[in-house]
Motif scaffolding. Structure first.
Motif, PDB file in Angstrom:
ATOM      1  N   UNK A 124     -13.766  -8.988  19.090  1.00 31.74           N
ATOM      2  CA  UNK A 124     -13.915  -7.786  19.925  1.00 31.74           C
ATOM      3  C   UNK A 124     -15.393  -7.491  20.126  1.00 31.74           C
ATOM      4  N   UNK A 125     -15.794  -7.314  21.371  1.00 26.93           N
ATOM      5  CA  UNK A 125     -17.189  -7.006  21.690  1.00 26.93           C
ATOM      6  C   UNK A 125     -17.255  -5.712  22.482  1.00 26.93           C
ATOM      7  N   UNK A 126     -18.319  -4.933  22.255  1.00 23.69           N
ATOM      8  CA  UNK A 126     -18.547  -3.732  23.040  1.00 23.69           C
ATOM      9  C   UNK A 126     -19.797  -3.950  23.870  1.00 23.69           C
ATOM     10  N   UNK A 127     -19.742  -3.578  25.146  1.00 24.11           N
ATOM     11  CA  UNK A 127     -20.845  -3.763  26.082  1.00 24.11           C
ATOM     12  C   UNK A 127     -21.552  -2.434  26.269  1.00 24.11           C
ATOM     13  N   UNK A 128     -22.832  -2.381  25.914  1.00 21.52           N
ATOM     14  CA  UNK A 128     -23.593  -1.139  25.909  1.00 21.52           C
ATOM     15  C   UNK A 128     -24.846  -1.281  26.755  1.00 21.52           C
ATOM     16  N   UNK A 129     -25.313  -0.141  27.273  1.00 17.22           N
ATOM     17  CA  UNK A 129     -26.544  -0.161  28.041  1.00 17.22           C
ATOM     18  C   UNK A 129     -26.624   1.029  28.969  1.00 17.22           C
ATOM     19  N   UNK A 130     -27.770   1.164  29.610  1.00 23.28           N
ATOM     20  CA  UNK A 130     -27.985   2.269  30.536  1.00 23.28           C
ATOM     21  C   UNK A 130     -27.240   2.022  31.833  1.00 23.28           C
ATOM     22  N   UNK A 131     -27.065   3.077  32.614  1.00 25.37           N
ATOM     23  CA  UNK A 131     -26.482   2.948  33.943  1.00 25.37           C
ATOM     24  C   UNK A 131     -27.392   2.087  34.801  1.00 25.37           C
ATOM     25  N   UNK A 132     -26.808   1.118  35.496  1.00 24.52           N
ATOM     26  CA  UNK A 132     -27.610   0.233  36.324  1.00 24.52           C
ATOM     27  C   UNK A 132     -28.036  -1.033  35.622  1.00 24.52           C
ATOM     28  N   UNK A 150     -10.842  -4.797  27.688  1.00 19.37           N
ATOM     29  CA  UNK A 150     -10.464  -5.821  28.664  1.00 19.37           C
ATOM     30  C   UNK A 150     -10.238  -7.152  27.963  1.00 19.37           C
ATOM     31  N   UNK A 151      -9.125  -7.835  28.244  1.00 16.39           N
ATOM     32  CA  UNK A 151      -8.883  -9.154  27.642  1.00 16.39           C
ATOM     33  C   UNK A 151      -9.771 -10.219  28.270  1.00 16.39           C
ATOM     34  N   UNK A 152     -10.293 -11.133  27.434  1.00 12.71           N
ATOM     35  CA  UNK A 152     -11.133 -12.229  27.904  1.00 12.71           C
ATOM     36  C   UNK A 152     -10.327 -13.528  27.962  1.00 12.71           C
ATOM     37  N   UNK A 207     -13.107  -7.296  25.378  1.00  9.71           N
ATOM     38  CA  UNK A 207     -14.393  -6.658  25.662  1.00  9.71           C
ATOM     39  C   UNK A 207     -14.168  -5.187  25.949  1.00  9.71           C
ATOM     40  N   UNK A 208     -14.950  -4.333  25.294  1.00  8.87           N
ATOM     41  CA  UNK A 208     -14.908  -2.899  25.563  1.00  8.87           C
ATOM     42  C   UNK A 208     -16.105  -2.556  26.440  1.00  8.87           C
ATOM     43  N   UNK A 209     -15.820  -2.185  27.690  1.00 12.15           N
ATOM     44  CA  UNK A 209     -16.881  -1.782  28.619  1.00 12.15           C
ATOM     45  C   UNK A 209     -17.066  -0.273  28.499  1.00 12.15           C
ATOM     46  N   UNK A 210     -18.305   0.174  28.452  1.00 16.35           N
ATOM     47  CA  UNK A 210     -18.586   1.595  28.239  1.00 16.35           C
ATOM     48  C   UNK A 210     -19.380   2.164  29.407  1.00 16.35           C
ATOM     49  N   UNK A 211     -19.305   3.483  29.626  1.00 15.10           N
ATOM     50  CA  UNK A 211     -20.143   4.108  30.656  1.00 15.10           C
ATOM     51  C   UNK A 211     -21.621   3.968  30.311  1.00 15.10           C
ATOM     52  N   UNK A 212     -22.469   4.081  31.329  1.00 12.85           N
ATOM     53  CA  UNK A 212     -23.902   4.028  31.093  1.00 12.85           C
ATOM     54  C   UNK A 212     -24.353   5.152  30.180  1.00 12.85           C
ATOM     55  N   UNK A 213     -25.255   4.827  29.255  1.00 17.21           N
ATOM     56  CA  UNK A 213     -25.720   5.795  28.265  1.00 17.21           C
ATOM     57  C   UNK A 213     -27.120   6.283  28.630  1.00 17.21           C
ATOM     58  N   UNK A 214     -27.232   7.581  28.890  1.00 10.44           N
ATOM     59  CA  UNK A 214     -28.559   8.148  29.140  1.00 10.44           C
ATOM     60  C   UNK A 214     -29.323   8.284  27.835  1.00 10.44           C
TER      61      UNK A 214
END
Length: 344
Positions: free
Chosen positions: A174-182, A220-222, A228-235
């Motif tokens: 299981x992976x989580x995808x992190x980062x800012x918007x854009x 989301x299944x790969x 994969x866990x997609x997350x909203x952009x983090x301010x």
């Protein structure tokens, strides 16, 4: 009565969650597992037990213990933590090459990732926007120096470059995808999944920032069996009791500190500071030391606030128990408010 149905939370939205089970995806209410502690609310990636088929409505009845949890501090003044994803093996930090790299932000993400118990991975997205290989190589070197022990990959998700390498690295867990918007998280998620499962919008030309295409955390299944866990952009990426993670991100500072004259050296103006000497001799960039100090101070503040909140809660509980004890004692002596006083 039928036994509960185990499953994994793939999405949480306004008190409801989607849970994937052996019988398919179940929509369930979280009303019975809503704690006062925000760290214990149901989150994407959680394993839960829900009502069996035939129940209407269906509820989440049990939240199972978490193996790992990626937590940041909220923007509220109450010093609370917010869980972004649970039971993850890899924390994939996406940083866009369309804007200037913020190495301090990379270090902040990595501190939280290490603290979560997951293996961090840094992905430099939109690599096609840096056509000069020498410049790209220098950018990668800067990130590698700021991320000891962490794989650093360059990816152009639109062209599929680097996607297979990332897929192989995160494997079947299981992976989580992190980062800012854009940062290109949704485009990267689509490339990893092999389908347009996430909406994508262009970034703003004026500052390269995104428009918060993703608004919920989705599991989301790969193709190769992982998720994969997609997350909203983090301010904001506030630390949350991440002292161990900070230490791991700046492991070289701990190595230098072993030679400091004083065991509690703050690496500022103390005599015999080996860390300051490493900066003066060019072995440690001053930026790294300043970033380390900033994160240590921030983490100390959040821990102090959190501890104060915990202590206040304990005091309040203690006072309540005292009041209940006094009331029970008065009742036994016939002096309770619900009982007339004995005649004299």
């Amino acid at each position: 009565m039928q036994s509960l149905l185990p499953g994994r939370v793939v999405r949480v939205d306004r008190g409801m969650c989607d849970v994937v089970t052996e019988a398919g995806v179940v929509r369930a209410d979280t009303e019975f597992v809503v704690p006062r502690d925000p760290m214990k609310v149901v989150c994407t990636g959680d394993w839960v037990a829900v009502d069996p088929a035939g129940s209407d409505p269906r509820y989440v009845r049990t939240l199972l213990p978490r193996r790992t949890a990626f937590v940041r501090s909220t923007s509220s003044k109450r010093s609370e933590g917010q869980i972004l994803a649970a039971n993850v093996d890899h924390a994939v930090v996406a940083m866009s090459l369309a804007v200037d790299l913020d190495l301090g932000r990379v270090e902040r993400f990595l501190a939280l990732a290490w603290e979560s118990g997951a293996q961090p991975v840094v992905v430099l997205t939109k690599a096609d926007l840096v056509p000069d290989p020498v410049t790209l190589s220098h950018l990668v070197e800067d990130v590698v120096a700021s991320a000891p022990g962490v794989p650093v990959l360059t990816v152009c998700a639109r062209e599929g470059e680097g996607v297979q390498e990332l897929a192989a690295l995160i494997g079947r867990g299981t992976s989580v995808l992190l980062g800012a918007s854009g940062a290109g998280k949704s485009t990267l998620a689509n490339a990893l999944v092999g389908d347009d499962v996430m909406d994508v919008q262009a970034t703003r030309d004026m500052d390269g920032k995104g428009r918060h295409t993703t608004t919920t955390r989705n599991l989301l299944p790969l193709p190769d069996g992982g998720v994969l866990i997609d997350t909203p952009g983090l301010r904001g990426v506030g630390l949350w009791d991440a002292g161990g993670g900070v230490g791991q991100v700046f492991s070289e500072i701990a190595e230098f500190a072993r030679d400091c004259r004083f065991h509690d050296c703050a690496h500022d103006a103390e005599p015999g500071c080996a860390v300051r000497a490493a900066v003066d001799e060019g072995e440690l960039p001053l930026r790294r030391l300043e970033s380390y100090r900033k994160l240590v101070r921030e983490n100390q503040r959040i821990v102090a606030k959190s501890d104060a909140r915990v202590r206040a809660g304990v005091r309040q509980d203690w006072k309540r128990r005292q009041a209940e004890g006094r009331a029970a004692g008065e009742a036994k002596r016939g002096r309770g408010p619900w009982w007339p006083a004995p005649p004299r």
